[in-house]
Design a protein around this motif. Structure first.
Motif, PDB file in Angstrom:
ATOM      1  N   ALA A 763       3.649 -15.309  75.324  1.00 29.02           N
ATOM      2  CA  ALA A 763       4.527 -16.480  75.725  1.00 29.02           C
ATOM      3  C   ALA A 763       2.922 -16.912  77.142  1.00 29.02           C
ATOM      4  CB  ALA A 763       5.644 -16.394  76.155  1.00 29.02           C
ATOM      5  N   ARG A 764       3.146 -16.138  77.526  1.00 29.51           N
ATOM      6  CA  ARG A 764       1.990 -16.647  79.007  1.00 29.51           C
ATOM      7  C   ARG A 764       1.388 -16.526  78.453  1.00 29.51           C
ATOM      8  NH1 ARG A 764       1.260 -12.694  82.267  1.00 29.51           N
ATOM      9  NH2 ARG A 764       2.048 -11.030  81.343  1.00 29.51           N
ATOM     10  N   ALA A 765       0.481 -16.074  77.256  1.00 32.84           N
ATOM     11  CA  ALA A 765      -1.384 -16.398  76.727  1.00 32.84           C
ATOM     12  C   ALA A 765      -0.375 -17.934  76.054  1.00 32.84           C
ATOM     13  CB  ALA A 765      -1.736 -15.568  75.584  1.00 32.84           C
ATOM     14  N   LEU A 766      -0.086 -18.666  75.671  1.00 30.59           N
ATOM     15  CA  LEU A 766       0.127 -19.406  75.084  1.00 30.59           C
ATOM     16  C   LEU A 766       0.404 -20.986  76.303  1.00 30.59           C
ATOM     17  CD1 LEU A 766       2.572 -19.039  71.946  1.00 30.59           C
ATOM     18  CD2 LEU A 766      -0.209 -19.096  71.804  1.00 30.59           C
ATOM     19  N   LEU A 767       1.213 -20.362  77.522  1.00 29.41           N
ATOM     20  CA  LEU A 767       0.759 -20.934  78.251  1.00 29.41           C
ATOM     21  C   LEU A 767      -0.391 -21.494  78.993  1.00 29.41           C
ATOM     22  CD1 LEU A 767       2.803 -22.511  80.693  1.00 29.41           C
ATOM     23  CD2 LEU A 767       2.823 -20.282  81.731  1.00 29.41           C
ATOM     24  N   ALA A 768      -1.234 -20.207  78.977  1.00 27.63           N
ATOM     25  CA  ALA A 768      -2.171 -20.798  80.074  1.00 27.63           C
ATOM     26  C   ALA A 768      -3.108 -21.653  79.169  1.00 27.63           C
ATOM     27  CB  ALA A 768      -2.987 -19.256  79.726  1.00 27.63           C
ATOM     28  N   ARG A 769      -2.772 -21.557  77.577  1.00 28.23           N
ATOM     29  CA  ARG A 769      -3.233 -21.838  76.649  1.00 28.23           C
ATOM     30  C   ARG A 769      -3.382 -23.317  76.888  1.00 28.23           C
ATOM     31  NH1 ARG A 769      -3.548 -21.065  70.406  1.00 28.23           N
ATOM     32  NH2 ARG A 769      -1.428 -22.146  70.127  1.00 28.23           N
ATOM     33  N   CYS A 770      -2.286 -24.577  77.191  1.00 32.33           N
ATOM     34  CA  CYS A 770      -1.301 -25.520  77.464  1.00 32.33           C
ATOM     35  C   CYS A 770      -2.067 -25.704  78.172  1.00 32.33           C
ATOM     36  CB  CYS A 770      -0.042 -25.503  77.310  1.00 32.33           C
ATOM     37  SG  CYS A 770       0.422 -25.054  75.541  1.00 32.33           S
ATOM     38  N   GLN A 771      -2.308 -24.957  79.823  1.00 31.73           N
ATOM     39  CA  GLN A 771      -2.569 -25.349  81.046  1.00 31.73           C
ATOM     40  C   GLN A 771      -4.079 -26.221  80.864  1.00 31.73           C
ATOM     41  OE1 GLN A 771      -1.500 -22.172  82.667  1.00 31.73           O
ATOM     42  NE2 GLN A 771       0.372 -23.195  83.675  1.00 31.73           N
ATOM     43  N   ALA A 772      -4.888 -24.668  79.761  1.00 31.66           N
ATOM     44  CA  ALA A 772      -5.963 -24.918  79.529  1.00 31.66           C
ATOM     45  C   ALA A 772      -6.456 -26.869  79.365  1.00 31.66           C
ATOM     46  CB  ALA A 772      -6.857 -23.910  79.176  1.00 31.66           C
ATOM     47  N   LEU A 773      -5.816 -26.815  78.279  1.00 33.00           N
ATOM     48  CA  LEU A 773      -5.187 -27.858  77.311  1.00 33.00           C
ATOM     49  C   LEU A 773      -5.339 -29.197  78.024  1.00 33.00           C
ATOM     50  CD1 LEU A 773      -4.648 -27.066  74.246  1.00 33.00           C
ATOM     51  CD2 LEU A 773      -6.457 -27.494  74.121  1.00 33.00           C
ATOM     52  N   THR A 774      -4.308 -29.029  79.016  1.00 30.68           N
ATOM     53  CA  THR A 774      -4.031 -30.279  80.581  1.00 30.68           C
ATOM     54  C   THR A 774      -4.903 -30.439  81.680  1.00 30.68           C
ATOM     55  OG1 THR A 774      -2.307 -29.027  81.015  1.00 30.68           O
ATOM     56  CG2 THR A 774      -1.566 -30.424  79.050  1.00 30.68           C
ATOM     57  N   ALA A 775      -5.645 -29.510  82.053  1.00 34.24           N
ATOM     58  CA  ALA A 775      -6.434 -29.430  82.844  1.00 34.24           C
ATOM     59  C   ALA A 775      -7.167 -30.990  83.042  1.00 34.24           C
ATOM     60  CB  ALA A 775      -7.065 -28.303  83.386  1.00 34.24           C
ATOM     61  N   THR A 776      -7.811 -31.181  83.887  1.00 36.91           N
ATOM     62  CA  THR A 776      -8.265 -32.567  84.585  1.00 36.91           C
ATOM     63  C   THR A 776      -9.354 -32.163  85.167  1.00 36.91           C
ATOM     64  OG1 THR A 776      -7.656 -32.621  86.573  1.00 36.91           O
ATOM     65  CG2 THR A 776      -6.456 -34.428  84.845  1.00 36.91           C
ATOM     66  N   ASP A 777      -9.434 -30.939  86.009  1.00 33.47           N
ATOM     67  CA  ASP A 777     -10.981 -30.759  85.831  1.00 33.47           C
ATOM     68  C   ASP A 777     -11.941 -29.172  84.710  1.00 33.47           C
ATOM     69  OD1 ASP A 777     -12.731 -28.534  87.896  1.00 33.47           O
ATOM     70  OD2 ASP A 777     -11.918 -29.031  89.864  1.00 33.47           O
ATOM     71  N   PRO A 778     -12.890 -29.680  85.092  1.00 30.65           N
ATOM     72  CA  PRO A 778     -13.370 -28.004  83.244  1.00 30.65           C
ATOM     73  C   PRO A 778     -12.984 -26.764  84.167  1.00 30.65           C
ATOM     74  CG  PRO A 778     -14.503 -30.287  83.900  1.00 30.65           C
ATOM     75  CD  PRO A 778     -13.498 -30.941  85.062  1.00 30.65           C
ATOM     76  N   ALA A 779     -13.226 -26.974  85.388  1.00 32.74           N
ATOM     77  CA  ALA A 779     -13.500 -25.356  86.287  1.00 32.74           C
ATOM     78  C   ALA A 779     -11.382 -24.722  85.852  1.00 32.74           C
ATOM     79  CB  ALA A 779     -13.765 -25.382  87.369  1.00 32.74           C
ATOM     80  N   ASP A 780     -11.102 -25.458  86.017  1.00 30.76           N
ATOM     81  CA  ASP A 780      -9.801 -24.734  85.416  1.00 30.76           C
ATOM     82  C   ASP A 780      -9.242 -24.555  84.142  1.00 30.76           C
ATOM     83  OD1 ASP A 780      -9.325 -25.691  88.568  1.00 30.76           O
ATOM     84  OD2 ASP A 780      -7.898 -27.236  88.822  1.00 30.76           O
ATOM     85  N   ALA A 781      -9.916 -25.688  83.810  1.00 31.56           N
ATOM     86  CA  ALA A 781      -9.774 -25.628  82.109  1.00 31.56           C
ATOM     87  C   ALA A 781     -11.076 -24.016  81.916  1.00 31.56           C
ATOM     88  CB  ALA A 781     -10.556 -27.074  81.747  1.00 31.56           C
ATOM     89  N   ASP A 782     -11.629 -23.535  82.259  1.00 31.53           N
ATOM     90  CA  ASP A 782     -12.205 -22.862  81.862  1.00 31.53           C
ATOM     91  C   ASP A 782     -11.600 -21.757  82.274  1.00 31.53           C
ATOM     92  OD1 ASP A 782     -15.046 -23.662  80.722  1.00 31.53           O
ATOM     93  OD2 ASP A 782     -15.503 -24.158  82.898  1.00 31.53           O
ATOM     94  N   ASP A 783     -10.626 -21.620  83.435  1.00 27.55           N
ATOM     95  CA  ASP A 783     -10.353 -20.305  84.151  1.00 27.55           C
ATOM     96  C   ASP A 783      -9.018 -19.967  83.294  1.00 27.55           C
ATOM     97  OD1 ASP A 783     -12.046 -19.999  85.861  1.00 27.55           O
ATOM     98  OD2 ASP A 783     -10.375 -20.471  87.601  1.00 27.55           O
ATOM     99  N   ALA A 784      -8.213 -20.954  82.161  1.00 29.64           N
ATOM    100  CA  ALA A 784      -7.215 -21.241  82.051  1.00 29.64           C
ATOM    101  C   ALA A 784      -7.792 -20.652  80.300  1.00 29.64           C
ATOM    102  CB  ALA A 784      -6.027 -22.288  82.047  1.00 29.64           C
ATOM    103  N   PHE A 785      -8.229 -20.911  79.872  1.00 25.80           N
ATOM    104  CA  PHE A 785      -8.936 -20.193  78.769  1.00 25.80           C
ATOM    105  C   PHE A 785      -9.128 -18.992  78.201  1.00 25.80           C
ATOM    106  CE2 PHE A 785      -9.909 -25.059  76.770  1.00 25.80           C
ATOM    107  CZ  PHE A 785      -9.576 -24.879  75.709  1.00 25.80           C
TER     108      PHE A 785
END
Length: 954
Positions: A763-785
């Motif tokens: 579940a936390r992996a899917l949450l991190a993926r959702c956070q990556a997709l909705t991130a506005t900062d590319p660095a945050d997206a990379d971290d979440a992915f």
């Protein structure tokens, strides 16, 4: 070839169509003998073939014309204008006088053994000659009723048609009358197809399963019996008939078969009809007398017992026998079935025959039936226990005892997987005026009434209307609260499940509060587990995730102290809500094994529903597909239509994952339609999810988002918990790709409240993926992915990890260029191919092509990873040489990005849909499309489609 669609016969139709197509193409012929019992659909298959685009010659056998070659004359008359002077094919070789032998046989009707071979060759030559002019299909119905001489000559020809342009298809009973000819044996329809037939006549699903069983699945019997049912019988409110309808075709056909049997066989059949569950094959030498009936398909050995098939035939045999003969048969059976103290099932059979023979007092027999029912029930044979308890009720002199025994018989019938029988028995249950009720408050119903409502509600929950189940279960709880708190809490938990099925979660909370009000402290483990489950699920539906996790963990702490299958299913749901998928699956295995061991077959489909969910979360799609198929089969056999609908919804999802769009659409359409008709919110949500998954896999992000929007948001539509737990990650992806970032952010926040509290890595992996997709900062997206990919490994969820890699690869290609994306896209592609997820593998292939790396399209069972030779017709991957028969294509004028856009546009996608799929702006797609048109010399999308479909495209 067009023709009538026959339910449940797709394999047989395909086999026959292939044979006819072969002869139609001039590739040779053959012969097939379709064997089956009366009413199995043999003639219907011939009617299907009659529409073939070849010359069709039809004939049939009939008892009235038994003189030699009478039937052959009818065949040849249809084949040639002058059957007495058959033309010999040019250059045909045959014994001298073949044509003369045929002419004499047809004129005289005399079978001369010395002429048989020459005559057979003449008929073969005639068929071959006719086939040379135009492909010929000869269909012969009831070949077993032909005269023997005609039958043998046609068999001779049929064995020699492999290289001719002639196909010979005939029908007969189960006996093989044509040695050496390929046989196609028709049995009865399976439960699913059979219920589809009777449903056309308005028969309720739980009734339909019983009709299919009584008719042996024979299509003609199903139609005629279903058409003859009264409205009350079709709804399950009255007993079904015990014999075929008077004057029906199926009845006449079986009566004709019975008349053809020798007298000793008919007498033995009466003995068999007088035994409700058949007889041992060794019984009193009965097997030898029954051999003609076995050969004719009227008797089978099933479960180690001789039984009349279909059962309605046995009912008719028994009903037509004079009462004195029936009693004599029962007395003979009772004398032969000596009771054995160590064989409770045998004792029930003996008691049954004693009672039917009328040789013992009813009161004492009733007590013996009660004891025998308890003994077989303890061994898990609820079907036999139901028969014994029903007989005890019929023999009991007191109304209170009759009600108690009928309730026991109904409960056993339900557990044995026969909801229709259970419902009919319950309809005979009424409050007993002389039943003791010392604890009942004034005006209340006796306990039997409350337990009867509990059983009615349980049946309706799985096989009927959730609304009806809800009301019956609440009534049961009210009646049982003072007498049996455990049964009252069970009734309330099932009523809550009915509310969950309909999506009424507010009512679910109200019911949970009623259940918790029955808690007194110091509860035994079974009740404590139920109270913890009610409290946990109520907290979950109220959005109190921390409290829900605490209470649901209490359920799992208590589960080792129970072996009750129903309690184990509640514990499974608790584990699923906590994100403990492996534990949930182990609990479903325990529940299923326990239900089977206890003979509680009605509970097994429910355990398979939950096993499918657990395997879905674990990424075990092959195993989940097997569980869903088995669950569907068992639910159809038992007439548990609500479970059927849920299993179909799950099959839709797994078919999508495997790239089988036709099966996915079929199952999803059926599931959502049934769910809508029955008010089943949860299966409707799952069916919608399957369709959305299909849209998302095909790149139709806007369509997927539209389907999932109502399912993913809390409090917005039915089944929202299912949406939050299962579909939010897919909704977030679809919403982002279709431009609804605000909706994606809101759904991610709601999902995060549940995923964070469970502690589940998946579940936390899917949450991190959702956070990556909705991130506005590319660095945050990379971290979440990257966090998502790590958590996927911890959760052992290969499919979702591959989807995350695909999404990350797309993002990297868009932001950093092709080289940064390839590793993730290749990893995703390899995983999808291994899992058989063809649609998702194709998305990866397109993404890789946009980076400049070409792969052949993946198909099921045909992995197309780098290092494998490319499929003919597709370009070899860069860096791999062309192979003989598979030359590398000439350089394309388009860039990789443009080639990908061209392919998607050619499939009918709009610019906005292309943009959503490739993470581009619609303006960028429009720019690329104009350049594509210029480079390829086309002026419209239509011309682009034609160019690509011609095989000379980019």
């Amino acid at each position: 070839m067009s023709g009538t669609v026959l339910r449940g016969r797709s394999a047989e139709i395909a086999r026959l169509d292939a044979l006819v197509a072969r002869v139609g193409a001039g590739s040779g012929g053959g012969a097939v003998l379709i064997c089956g019992a009366p009413g199995s659909g043999k003639t219907a298959l011939l009617e299907h073939l009659a529409t073939a685009p070849v010359r069709v010659v039809r004939a049939f056998g009939m008892d009235a014309e038994s003189s030699p070659y009478a039937a052959l004359a009818r065949v040849l008359r249809s084949l040639a204008a002058e059957p007495a002077s058959p033309p010999a094919p040019p250059g045909a070789a045959g014994p001298p006088g073949a044509a003369g032998a045929l002419r004499r046989a047809l004129e005289t009707g005399v079978d001369e053994p010395r002429d048989r071979f020459a005559l057979s060759v003449a008929v073969l030559n005639l068929l071959v000659a006719a086939g040379e002019q135009r492909p010929v299909l000869v269909v012969v119905d009831d070949v077993d009723r032909m005269d023997a001489a005609s039958r043998d000559v046609l068999a001779f020809a049929g064995r020699r048609l492999a290289t001719a342009n002639v196909v010979l298809v005939a029908t007969s009973g189960p006996v093989d009358v044509w040695p050496g000819i390929e046989r196609m044996l028709l049995g009865g329809l399976d439960a699913g197809a059979g219920q589809e037939v009777v449903a056309e006549f308005g028969v309720a699903p739980e009734v339909g399963s019983e009709v299919v069983q009584r008719c042996g699945g024979l299509p003609l019997a199903l139609r005629e019996v279903a058409a003859a049912l009264t409205p009350e019988q079709a709804r399950g409110r009255e007993p079904l008939p015990s014999e075929f309808p008077p004057g029906s075709r199926i009845r006449r056909a079986h009566e004709r078969c019975l008349r053809a049997l020798p007298a000793p066989t008919r007498a033995a059949l009466l003995l068999l009809a007088a035994s409700p569950d058949g007889l041992d094959p060794e019984f009193a030498g009965l097997a030898a007398s029954l051999e003609p009936a076995v050969a004719g398909g009227l008797v089978e050995i099933a479960g180690g017992r001789l039984r009349i098939t279909p059962p309605l035939l046995g009912g008719g045999l028994y009903a037509s026998a004079p009462p004195a003969e029936r009693r004599a048969a029962h007395r003979r059976l009772a004398a032969a079935l000596a009771p054995d103290a160590d064989d409770p099932i045998g004792r029930v059979r003996w008691l049954w025959q004693v009672a039917a023979g009328g040789d013992a007092p009813a009161g004492s027999l009733a007590e013996k039936f009660v004891a025998a029912a308890a003994a077989v029930r303890a061994r898990g044979d609820h079907a036999t226990a139901s028969l014994a308890a029903e007989r005890a009720a019929e023999l009991s002199p007191h109304a209170g005892a009759r009600a108690e025994h009928l309730l026991a018989a109904a409960r056993d019938a339900w557990l044995a997987g026969r909801p229709h029988r259970a419902g009919v028995l319950l309809s005979r249950l009424s409050p007993a005026p002389d039943a003791p009720r010392p604890l009942a408050p004034a005006g209340s119903r006796p306990a039997a009434g409350g337990l009867g409502d509990l059983l009615r509600g349980q049946i309706a929950l799985r096989a009927g209307s959730p609304a009806v189940a809800h009301e019956a279960l609440l009534g049961a709880a009210a009646h049982l609260a003072e007498r049996d708190r455990t049964a009252a809490v069970v009734a309330l938990l099932h009523a809550g499940e009915a509310s969950f099925l309909t999506g009424d979660l507010r009512r679910y909370v109200e019911i949970s509060l009623r259940a918790l009000a029955l808690r007194e402290g110091g509860e035994p483990p079974d009740r404590e587990l139920m109270f913890a489950y009610a409290a946990g699920m109520m907290a979950l539906f109220r959005g109190r995730h921390s409290e829900a996790v605490h209470r649901l963990r209490d359920v799992l702490d208590l589960v080792p102290r129970t072996d009750d299958p129903t309690a184990l299913t509640w514990a499974t749901l608790a584990a699923l809500m906590l994100g403990e998928e492996s534990r949930a699956f182990r609990l479903t295995e325990r529940a299923g094994a326990g239900a089977r061991a206890r003979g509680e077959l009605a509970l097994v489909p429910r355990t398979l529903e939950l096993a499918t969910f657990a395997q879905l979360w674990l990424g075990r799609y092959g195993a989940a597909l097997t569980s869903a198929r088995e669950g569907l089969r068992l639910a159809q056999e038992a007439g548990l239509d609500n479970s059927v609908t849920l299993h179909r919804a799950m099959l839709a999802l797994f078919s999508t994952l495997q790239g089988d769009d036709d099966a996915s659409l079929h199952h999803a359409t059926a599931a959502t339609a049934d769910a809508r008709n029955r008010g089943l919110a949860m299966p409707h949500a799952l069916g919608s999810w399957a369709l959305a998954h299909r849209d998302l896999a095909a790149g139709r992000a806007a369509d997927a988002a539209g389907r999932l929007r109502a399912l993913a948001g809390a409090g917005r539509g039915p089944g929202h918990v299912t949406g939050r737990v299962l579909t939010t990650p897919h909704f977030v992806e679809a919403a982002v790709r279709s431009g609804d970032r605000a909706g994606a952010v809101e759904a991610t926040d709601l999902f995060g409240r549940w995923a964070t509290n469970t502690g589940s890595a998946a579940a936390r992996a899917l949450l991190a993926r959702c956070q990556a997709l909705t991130a506005t900062d590319p660095a945050d997206a990379d971290d979440a992915f990257r966090e998502a990919l790590t958590l996927h490994l911890m959760a052992d969820s290969e499919f979702e990890r591959a989807r995350t890699e695909l999404l990350y690869g797309r993002e990297l290609r868009r932001r950093r260029g092709p080289s940064a994306a390839r590793a993730h896209l290749r990893g995703a592609y390899d995983a999808f191919v291994r899992l058989g997820a063809v649609s998702w593998a194709e998305q990866c292939r397109r993404e890789l092509r946009a980076t400049g790396e070409s792969l052949r399209p993946a198909t099921a069972g045909n992995p197309a990873t780098p290092g494998y030779p490319a499929t003919p017709g597709y370009p070899a991957a860069p860096g791999y040489p062309a192979t003989p028969g598979n030359p590398a294509t000439t350089p394309s004028p388009l860039t990789p990005q443009q080639r990908t856009i061209a392919e998607i546009v050619a499939q009918g996608a709009t610019n906005r849909e292309v943009a959503a799929q490739l993470y581009l702006s619609p303006r960028t797609v429009d720019h690329h499309l104009r350049n594509i048109f210029v480079k390829l010399g086309v002026r419209s999308r239509v011309e682009l489609v034609r160019l690509l479909s011609s095989g000379i495209g980019p």
